[in-house]
Motif scaffolding. Structure first.
Motif, PDB file in Angstrom:
ATOM      1  N   SER A   2      46.775  97.756  28.278  1.00 38.30           N
ATOM      2  CA  SER A   2      47.731  98.529  29.080  1.00 38.30           C
ATOM      3  C   SER A   2      47.181  98.836  30.465  1.00 38.30           C
ATOM      4  CB  SER A   2      48.133  99.814  28.354  1.00 38.30           C
ATOM      5  OG  SER A   2      46.999 100.606  28.058  1.00 38.30           O
ATOM      6  N   ARG A   3      45.874  99.161  30.547  1.00 37.61           N
ATOM      7  CA  ARG A   3      45.221  99.397  31.839  1.00 37.61           C
ATOM      8  C   ARG A   3      43.924  98.588  31.853  1.00 37.61           C
ATOM      9  NH1 ARG A   3      46.623 104.176  29.924  1.00 37.61           N
ATOM     10  NH2 ARG A   3      44.483 104.846  29.539  1.00 37.61           N
ATOM     11  N   VAL A   4      43.926  97.521  32.602  1.00 36.37           N
ATOM     12  CA  VAL A   4      42.846  96.541  32.588  1.00 36.37           C
ATOM     13  C   VAL A   4      42.035  96.621  33.878  1.00 36.37           C
ATOM     14  CG1 VAL A   4      42.293  94.071  32.498  1.00 36.37           C
ATOM     15  CG2 VAL A   4      44.248  94.977  31.181  1.00 36.37           C
ATOM     16  N   VAL A   5      40.716  96.559  33.747  1.00 36.18           N
ATOM     17  CA  VAL A   5      39.855  96.255  34.891  1.00 36.18           C
ATOM     18  C   VAL A   5      39.296  94.855  34.645  1.00 36.18           C
ATOM     19  CG1 VAL A   5      37.792  96.829  36.210  1.00 36.18           C
ATOM     20  CG2 VAL A   5      39.308  98.647  35.392  1.00 36.18           C
ATOM     21  N   TYR A   6      39.575  93.953  35.566  1.00 32.25           N
ATOM     22  CA  TYR A   6      39.320  92.519  35.397  1.00 32.25           C
ATOM     23  C   TYR A   6      38.224  92.104  36.373  1.00 32.25           C
ATOM     24  CZ  TYR A   6      41.015  87.706  34.390  1.00 32.25           C
ATOM     25  OH  TYR A   6      41.154  86.399  33.978  1.00 32.25           O
ATOM     26  N   PHE A   7      37.059  91.724  35.837  1.00 32.61           N
ATOM     27  CA  PHE A   7      35.924  91.320  36.662  1.00 32.61           C
ATOM     28  C   PHE A   7      35.932  89.804  36.813  1.00 32.61           C
ATOM     29  CE2 PHE A   7      34.585  95.324  34.686  1.00 32.61           C
ATOM     30  CZ  PHE A   7      34.248  96.054  35.814  1.00 32.61           C
ATOM     31  N   THR A   8      36.131  89.344  38.042  1.00 30.54           N
ATOM     32  CA  THR A   8      36.242  87.905  38.280  1.00 30.54           C
ATOM     33  C   THR A   8      34.874  87.247  38.328  1.00 30.54           C
ATOM     34  OG1 THR A   8      36.194  88.146  40.697  1.00 30.54           O
ATOM     35  CG2 THR A   8      38.368  88.208  39.618  1.00 30.54           C
ATOM     36  N   ASP A   9      34.915  85.923  38.307  1.00 29.05           N
ATOM     37  CA  ASP A   9      33.700  85.126  38.379  1.00 29.05           C
ATOM     38  C   ASP A   9      33.834  84.127  39.530  1.00 29.05           C
ATOM     39  OD1 ASP A   9      31.157  84.237  37.589  1.00 29.05           O
ATOM     40  OD2 ASP A   9      31.959  82.844  36.114  1.00 29.05           O
ATOM     41  N   ASN A  10      34.213  82.903  39.243  1.00 24.90           N
ATOM     42  CA  ASN A  10      34.143  81.823  40.230  1.00 24.90           C
ATOM     43  C   ASN A  10      35.450  81.589  40.976  1.00 24.90           C
ATOM     44  OD1 ASN A  10      31.520  81.230  39.203  1.00 24.90           O
ATOM     45  ND2 ASN A  10      32.485  80.090  37.532  1.00 24.90           N
ATOM     46  N   CYS A  11      35.316  81.002  42.166  1.00 25.09           N
ATOM     47  CA  CYS A  11      36.481  80.467  42.860  1.00 25.09           C
ATOM     48  C   CYS A  11      36.976  79.238  42.091  1.00 25.09           C
ATOM     49  CB  CYS A  11      36.123  80.093  44.294  1.00 25.09           C
ATOM     50  SG  CYS A  11      35.840  81.523  45.359  1.00 25.09           S
ATOM     51  N   GLY A  12      38.212  78.859  42.331  1.00 26.67           N
ATOM     52  CA  GLY A  12      38.838  77.831  41.503  1.00 26.67           C
ATOM     53  C   GLY A  12      39.336  78.489  40.235  1.00 26.67           C
ATOM     54  N   GLU A  13      38.437  78.970  39.448  1.00 30.32           N
ATOM     55  CA  GLU A  13      38.762  79.766  38.257  1.00 30.32           C
ATOM     56  C   GLU A  13      39.731  80.896  38.609  1.00 30.32           C
ATOM     57  OE1 GLU A  13      36.272  82.511  35.010  1.00 30.32           O
ATOM     58  OE2 GLU A  13      35.233  81.461  36.632  1.00 30.32           O
ATOM     59  N   LEU A  14      39.571  81.472  39.795  1.00 27.97           N
ATOM     60  CA  LEU A  14      40.408  82.590  40.232  1.00 27.97           C
ATOM     61  C   LEU A  14      41.896  82.261  40.143  1.00 27.97           C
ATOM     62  CD1 LEU A  14      40.754  85.378  41.651  1.00 27.97           C
ATOM     63  CD2 LEU A  14      40.594  84.134  43.829  1.00 27.97           C
ATOM     64  N   ILE A  15      42.276  81.035  40.448  1.00 22.41           N
ATOM     65  CA  ILE A  15      43.686  80.658  40.447  1.00 22.41           C
ATOM     66  C   ILE A  15      44.260  80.784  39.033  1.00 22.41           C
ATOM     67  CG2 ILE A  15      45.310  78.826  40.990  1.00 22.41           C
ATOM     68  CD1 ILE A  15      43.761  80.060  43.410  1.00 22.41           C
ATOM     69  N   PHE A  16      43.484  80.398  38.037  1.00 25.82           N
ATOM     70  CA  PHE A  16      43.919  80.544  36.648  1.00 25.82           C
ATOM     71  C   PHE A  16      43.888  82.007  36.214  1.00 25.82           C
ATOM     72  CE2 PHE A  16      42.327  76.215  37.068  1.00 25.82           C
ATOM     73  CZ  PHE A  16      43.380  75.491  36.536  1.00 25.82           C
ATOM     74  N   ASP A  17      42.928  82.776  36.731  1.00 27.26           N
ATOM     75  CA  ASP A  17      42.907  84.220  36.471  1.00 27.26           C
ATOM     76  C   ASP A  17      44.200  84.870  36.946  1.00 27.26           C
ATOM     77  OD1 ASP A  17      40.294  84.127  35.454  1.00 27.26           O
ATOM     78  OD2 ASP A  17      39.384  84.566  37.395  1.00 27.26           O
TER      79      ASP A  17
END
Length: 292
Positions: free
Chosen positions: A147-162
């Motif tokens: 319901s309330r998410v904190v989303y820690f990203t990793d790589n570029c490219g991958e970001l588009i799918f995130d």
């Protein structure tokens, strides 16, 4: 996750491959590798966290290269490649679980691990991995917590799918705060790449993790807005190996869903032990760790 013995060879080979195009003198290059090897040995002796030690070694490499962001062009290129790939495979992504799987597949766009390569034909790679599916899949446990998410990203490219996964979460009613890296480290997402990709138009909020050019995510450096978001979150989602390596060094008070492709034996061993379920290099995982 602590450093493993095989991390030494992986890190030093990666440092050499990063620096060789800039540092042409073999003696200077050998000195860099020797210095990084000494630092690894010191960090290993004190049982340092893998992400903390690797970040220290990469920062030394960047300083010797005199380049703040060696992966800048690669990051921009990979976001374009990923966008093209997502367009090509979009008909496969029809559910929240499909979007989750796609986000995990995106984690393959990683240049930080010796022996792991990014596929030349990304749509073909995506289709192959999508057909295999997730080896560890706790999504039935953790998606109801989103319901309330904190989303820690990793790589570029991958970001588009995130971003596609984040949209799918929001359609289910989630509020998603995204946290990116504070300074350049390998091909990880910073605020610069987030802005270029249009992340702020997707996420409910986008923040920097603080601390400068760190490998992984380190709560000790969180600015106040990130601390507040984490305190308010019902779940944390952490993408990729470095975020797993770093966050498992902390006693977190929130459930964490780790989403990643297993790219090395050391991480496979650690995940298998932590989950009580076997994984090997090449598997895809979306698994939940609840607070201890």
């Amino acid at each position: 996750m602590k450093l493993a013995p095989e991390c030494r060879s992986c890190l030093l080979k990666k440092v050499r491959s990063e620096a060789v195009s800039v540092i042409s003198g073999e003696k200077e290059l050998d000195t860099l590798i020797a210095d990084c090897g000494k630092i690894f040995d010191e960090e290993y002796a004190r049982r340092a966290g893998a992400a903390d030690a690797a970040g220290k070694i990469h920062r030394i490499c960047y300083a010797r290269m005199n380049i703040a962001d060696p992966y800048l062009e690669i990051k921009d290129r990979d976001n374009r490649r990923a966008a093209d790939t997502l367009s090509a495979v979009s008909e496969k992504i029809s559910s929240l679980h499909d979007a989750l799987t796609a986000a995990v597949i995106g984690n393959a766009m990683d240049y930080g691990i010796t022996g792991h390569t990014v596929a030349d034909d990304l749509p073909a790679f995506f289709n192959e991995m999508f057909s295999h599916g997730l080896t560890l899949d706790d999504s039935e446990e953790f998606l109801p917590l989103c319901s309330r998410v904190v989303y820690f990203t990793d790589n570029c490219g991958e970001l588009i799918f995130d971003m596609q996964f984040i949209r799918s979460l929001q359609k289910r009613g989630s509020r998603v705060t995204v946290v990116v890296k504070d300074g350049p480290m390998l091909n990880d997402v910073t605020l610069r790449e987030a802005e270029l990709a249009g992340l702020s138009e997707v996420a409910d909020a986008v923040y920097s993790a603080g601390g400068g050019s760190l490998l992984g995510t380190h709560p000790d450096f969180f600015p106040e807005e990130v601390r507040k978001a984490v305190d308010d979150a019902t779940i944390l989602i952490a993408k990729g190996l470095a975020n797993y390596e770093s966050l498992t060094e902390y006693h977190l008070q929130k459930p964490v869903a780790y989403l990643m492709m297993i790219k090395c034996d050391a991480v496979a061993r650690h995940v298998s032990e932590a989950c009580g379920r076997p994984v090997v290099k090449g598997n895809m995982a979306a698994f939940l760790q609840r607070p201890q």
